[in-house]
Design an enzyme around this catalytic site. Sequence first.
Site, PDB file in Angstrom:
ATOM      1  N   TRP A  25       8.598 103.778  31.737  1.00  0.00           N
ATOM      2  CA  TRP A  25       7.446 102.875  31.802  1.00  0.00           C
ATOM      3  C   TRP A  25       6.748 102.656  30.473  1.00  0.00           C
ATOM      4  CZ3 TRP A  25       4.069 106.291  29.945  1.00  0.00           C
ATOM      5  CH2 TRP A  25       4.147 107.631  30.361  1.00  0.00           C
ATOM      6  N   ASN A  26       7.180 103.337  29.409  1.00  0.00           N
ATOM      7  CA  ASN A  26       6.369 103.235  28.192  1.00  0.00           C
ATOM      8  C   ASN A  26       6.655 101.976  27.372  1.00  0.00           C
ATOM      9  OD1 ASN A  26       8.877 104.251  27.540  1.00  0.00           O
ATOM     10  ND2 ASN A  26       8.119 105.509  25.862  1.00  0.00           N
ATOM     11  N   PRO A  71      13.432  98.530  36.562  1.00  0.00           N
ATOM     12  CA  PRO A  71      12.337  99.044  35.728  1.00  0.00           C
ATOM     13  C   PRO A  71      11.644 100.198  36.428  1.00  0.00           C
ATOM     14  CG  PRO A  71      11.722  96.942  36.743  1.00  0.00           C
ATOM     15  CD  PRO A  71      13.111  97.258  37.216  1.00  0.00           C
ATOM     16  N   THR A 116      15.400 113.743  35.134  1.00  0.00           N
ATOM     17  CA  THR A 116      16.014 112.534  35.701  1.00  0.00           C
ATOM     18  C   THR A 116      17.407 112.343  35.117  1.00  0.00           C
ATOM     19  OG1 THR A 116      13.792 111.598  35.750  1.00  0.00           O
ATOM     20  CG2 THR A 116      15.598 110.082  36.146  1.00  0.00           C
ATOM     21  N   GLU A 163      18.847 108.305  27.432  1.00  0.00           N
ATOM     22  CA  GLU A 163      17.784 108.350  26.417  1.00  0.00           C
ATOM     23  C   GLU A 163      16.649 109.137  27.038  1.00  0.00           C
ATOM     24  OE1 GLU A 163      17.922 107.406  23.457  1.00  0.00           O
ATOM     25  OE2 GLU A 163      19.597 106.018  23.370  1.00  0.00           O
ATOM     26  N   CYS A 216       8.756 108.422  23.276  1.00  0.00           N
ATOM     27  CA  CYS A 216       9.703 109.527  23.448  1.00  0.00           C
ATOM     28  C   CYS A 216       9.994 110.261  22.146  1.00  0.00           C
ATOM     29  CB  CYS A 216      10.997 108.986  24.034  1.00  0.00           C
ATOM     30  SG  CYS A 216      11.645 107.598  23.098  1.00  0.00           S
ATOM     31  N   GLU A 242      21.728 103.897  21.685  1.00  0.00           N
ATOM     32  CA  GLU A 242      21.378 102.494  21.847  1.00  0.00           C
ATOM     33  C   GLU A 242      21.272 101.904  20.449  1.00  0.00           C
ATOM     34  OE1 GLU A 242      17.919 102.568  24.595  1.00  0.00           O
ATOM     35  OE2 GLU A 242      19.418 101.995  26.090  1.00  0.00           O
TER      36      GLU A 242
HETATM   37  P1  NDP Z   1      11.331 109.214  34.646  1.00  0.00           P
HETATM   38  O1  NDP Z   1      12.500 110.070  34.327  1.00  0.00           O
HETATM   39  O2  NDP Z   1      10.347 109.726  35.603  1.00  0.00           O
HETATM   40  O3  NDP Z   1      11.818 107.812  35.216  1.00  0.00           O
HETATM   41  C1  NDP Z   1      12.725 107.009  34.486  1.00  0.00           C
HETATM   42  C2  NDP Z   1      13.368 106.025  35.451  1.00  0.00           C
HETATM   43  O4  NDP Z   1      14.292 106.680  36.283  1.00  0.00           O
HETATM   44  C3  NDP Z   1      12.383 105.355  36.370  1.00  0.00           C
HETATM   45  O5  NDP Z   1      12.802 104.020  36.559  1.00  0.00           O
HETATM   46  C4  NDP Z   1      12.517 106.161  37.625  1.00  0.00           C
HETATM   47  O6  NDP Z   1      12.102 105.466  38.764  1.00  0.00           O
HETATM   48  C5  NDP Z   1      14.010 106.433  37.644  1.00  0.00           C
HETATM   49  N1  NDP Z   1      14.429 107.609  38.392  1.00  0.00           N
HETATM   50  C6  NDP Z   1      13.726 108.741  38.644  1.00  0.00           C
HETATM   51  N2  NDP Z   1      14.501 109.633  39.304  1.00  0.00           N
HETATM   52  C7  NDP Z   1      15.722 109.049  39.461  1.00  0.00           C
HETATM   53  C8  NDP Z   1      16.972 109.466  40.046  1.00  0.00           C
HETATM   54  N3  NDP Z   1      17.107 110.655  40.597  1.00  0.00           N
HETATM   55  N4  NDP Z   1      18.014 108.621  40.020  1.00  0.00           N
HETATM   56  C9  NDP Z   1      17.898 107.417  39.430  1.00  0.00           C
HETATM   57  N5  NDP Z   1      16.763 106.958  38.870  1.00  0.00           N
HETATM   58  C10 NDP Z   1      15.677 107.771  38.873  1.00  0.00           C
HETATM   59  O7  NDP Z   1      10.672 108.843  33.243  1.00  0.00           O
HETATM   60  P2  NDP Z   1       9.305 108.101  32.974  1.00  0.00           P
HETATM   61  O8  NDP Z   1       9.380 106.731  33.519  1.00  0.00           O
HETATM   62  O9  NDP Z   1       8.218 109.016  33.422  1.00  0.00           O
HETATM   63  O10 NDP Z   1       9.307 107.970  31.392  1.00  0.00           O
HETATM   64  C11 NDP Z   1       8.875 108.981  30.574  1.00  0.00           C
HETATM   65  C12 NDP Z   1      10.065 109.767  30.048  1.00  0.00           C
HETATM   66  O11 NDP Z   1      10.999 108.873  29.444  1.00  0.00           O
HETATM   67  C13 NDP Z   1       9.661 110.744  28.978  1.00  0.00           C
HETATM   68  O12 NDP Z   1      10.343 111.956  29.166  1.00  0.00           O
HETATM   69  C14 NDP Z   1      10.135 110.092  27.712  1.00  0.00           C
HETATM   70  O13 NDP Z   1      10.404 110.961  26.670  1.00  0.00           O
HETATM   71  C15 NDP Z   1      11.378 109.401  28.176  1.00  0.00           C
HETATM   72  N6  NDP Z   1      11.708 108.302  27.266  1.00  0.00           N
HETATM   73  C16 NDP Z   1      12.816 108.440  26.488  1.00  0.00           C
HETATM   74  C17 NDP Z   1      13.129 107.467  25.553  1.00  0.00           C
HETATM   75  C18 NDP Z   1      14.357 107.571  24.707  1.00  0.00           C
HETATM   76  O14 NDP Z   1      14.796 106.551  24.204  1.00  0.00           O
HETATM   77  N7  NDP Z   1      14.923 108.735  24.515  1.00  0.00           N
HETATM   78  C19 NDP Z   1      12.269 106.295  25.367  1.00  0.00           C
HETATM   79  C20 NDP Z   1      11.172 106.234  26.271  1.00  0.00           C
HETATM   80  C21 NDP Z   1      10.897 107.234  27.193  1.00  0.00           C
HETATM   81  P3  NDP Z   1      10.520 105.344  39.132  1.00  0.00           P
HETATM   82  O15 NDP Z   1       9.741 105.875  37.995  1.00  0.00           O
HETATM   83  O16 NDP Z   1      10.319 103.926  39.333  1.00  0.00           O
HETATM   84  O17 NDP Z   1      10.343 106.162  40.359  1.00  0.00           O
END
Ligand code: NDP
Length: 715
Positions: A379-380, A404, A459, A477, A511, A689
């Site tokens: 979501w960021n 998303p 996740t 990522e 992140c 990426e």
């Molecule tokens: P989440 O891991 O909570 O969610 C990421 C996505 O995965 C969401 O769309 C979520 O759905 C979905 N999801 C959750 N569980 C599952 C599953 N079991 N199977 C499939 N899809 C699933 O991350 P956040 O959205 O809270 O984002 C923050 C995190 O992302 C931080 O740890 C941050 O560091 C990382 N991040 C990494 C980046 C990188 O490039 N390395 C860049 C940006 C963020 P929903 O939330 O809709 O329920």
Amino acid sequence: MNNQSTLQNKSTPQNKSQSGAHGVTEPLEESRRRQLIEVTIDSLAELGYVGTTLAQIAGRAGVSPGLVAHYFGDKDGLLDAAFRSLARRVGDHVRARLRQISTPRARIQAVIDANLAPEEFSQKTGTVWLAFWGQVLQVPSLRRVQSAYQRRTLTNLRVALGELIPAEDARTLAAMIAAMIDGVWLRAALSGWREADSESARAMLTEFVDGRLKAAAASANAASNTVSNNHAPSLDQDKVRHVTPAAGERFASINPANGEVLGYFKVAGPSDVNAAVRVAQRAQVGWAATTGAERARILRRAAELLRARNRELAELESRDTGKPIQETLVVDVISGAECFEYFAALAQSLSGEHIDLGTQAFGYTRREPLGVVAGIGAWNYPLQIACWKAAPALACGNAMIFKPAELTPFTAVKLQEILLEAGLPPGVFQVVQGFADTGRLLTRHPDIRKISLTGEVGTGKAVMSDAAQTLKHVTLELGGKSPLIVFEDAKLDNAVAGALLANFYSSGQVCSNATRVFVHSSVKAAFIERLVKRVGAMRIGDPMDPSTQVGALVSEQHMHKVLGYIERGRSDGARLLIGGNRVTTGDLGRGYFVEPTIFDNCRDDMGIVREEIFGPVMSVLDFDDEAEVIERANATEFGLAAGVFTNDLTRGHRVIAKLQAGTCWINHYNVTPIELPFGGVKMSGLGRENGRAAIEHYTQLKSVYVAMGNVDAPY
Ligand code: NDP
């Protein structure tokens, strides 16, 4: 039969001419006809249909009734000509606008804009149209003009819509748009032109079309039995739901700066995802068959549209995420556009290899798409993440289904619209909305060949485990707890600026943030003094205010998590230098704002130093020795990013080479040009990426052996 031919049949040609409005000469006869039509329109506006007679018009025009009859026959002929003239004017305006436009969405807009232009929306023109409409059912010639006018509008709309959505949907939507145009116009006319003006009428139609296109595209994506996932924002207020809604139910998206509902989306369930995959499979075959040049053209066009809509998209992103508009205007959309430009260029240079196998054979490799792939976003950076996944996937000839994060569902839908408008065939990029359950439907789907996830480490593990059941490719990522090392010879102001960029952009929800700032003990006091001064001057406020530098955190729940970490830092003995509180002054109390926070006297074993907080919380640590700081920097399960500030370039490269991180900076932080691969090592992820490296993750190699001699079999 048009007006022109009527005139030719009846005219008594006189070869005189006079100067027209734009200096072009036109026959006197034509000029007089035009003048009589204008007088008729004036008369209709003032006296209505019944009051407008041949004698009355002749009197107004200062000519004899016989001359009017000579040109038009009778009253019906004159009114018929006047009506045609009005209809033709709109038609001319539509055509003029269409000539300048190449994209289907813009063509639809041109039809709307021309029909609801200020000159059509004036009291005078409107009254005349209304007078005609009242007669259309009784006067066959007027009915013919009206139905020709309607047919043309419908055809223009249908043809443009047909390039965006399936033909059947296009027909229905064209009829709806035409009805809406007539509807807003009629309402305005009946209210004496007080109820709406041209601008608000066009805005209403634009919103309607955008909303319907979203829904139609979703149903196109998921064939006839798909439930639409995206719904136009609803106006009613709702509370944040604490129970995850099931498939088919709706969920609200909240503006974290004030807690207001921005809109509702429907959770995609198994039948939606299955249908989306079926549509994607069909669409992907055609997309993969296009040349790199054709794909590049569409991706470049998408980049142009992203840039053209930067402000609109940035505002939407700021409302959905709480990030300051001064960030989203220069980063989120632009980075997405740059990504499309970059991969458009690569689409044209995808190639395999020729392998020499002697005189009797050679081999070659083909770089082929994977098929249907899925992207799951955090979501960021909702739009940026969608672009970073879609651009390479599409450049390589894949179809992508993107989910998303449920907290930020809006801009991925906008990207889908933009791609359709840019000419991407329907079904090649689709958005499904929902929570983890919807994500799991993608990661477990047997016909999806790859998952690219941006999210938390937990996740990532769940996704990889699910993907393993069908041996999908994965790009992960994930999170981080990155180090930034400031050596004693660093230019201190740059190092302070780097630490700010490494911690407080997007309210700390990045992140790759370096939340462990290791500062050489000899310069730590000076570093901290400058750092605290600059943080103290940061402006926290309404994300939509251009002067705001720190916006809201993404949700109430996340804010409490961040505040919980701050409390933990205090109770673990770290020294709070600045910040540490929720901001509740004025209207900010309705949102989820937390002050930029810095802790000093931190130890490596503290929770705030070990765990990813994903908020504006920096931990400052000190060190004395290069080897020591490298060891401590690497003492984490994460490995996303790292940074070094030093004026000794040899040391800079030496230290970076030893840091266990996928993305590193020397004397800067958090700049992410698309040309450079981005990603993590250890628990921070797999794959990359951006950069050429991304191509590896969205293609598979086929090896081909080509024999040029006879086949020698031992049997
Ligand atoms: P989440 O891991 O909570 O969610 C990421 C996505 O995965 C969401 O769309 C979520 O759905 C979905 N999801 C959750 N569980 C599952 C599953 N079991 N199977 C499939 N899809 C699933 O991350 P956040 O959205 O809270 O984002 C923050 C995190 O992302 C931080 O740890 C941050 O560091 C990382 N991040 C990494 C980046 C990188 O490039 N390395 C860049 C940006 C963020 P929903 O939330 O809709 O329920």
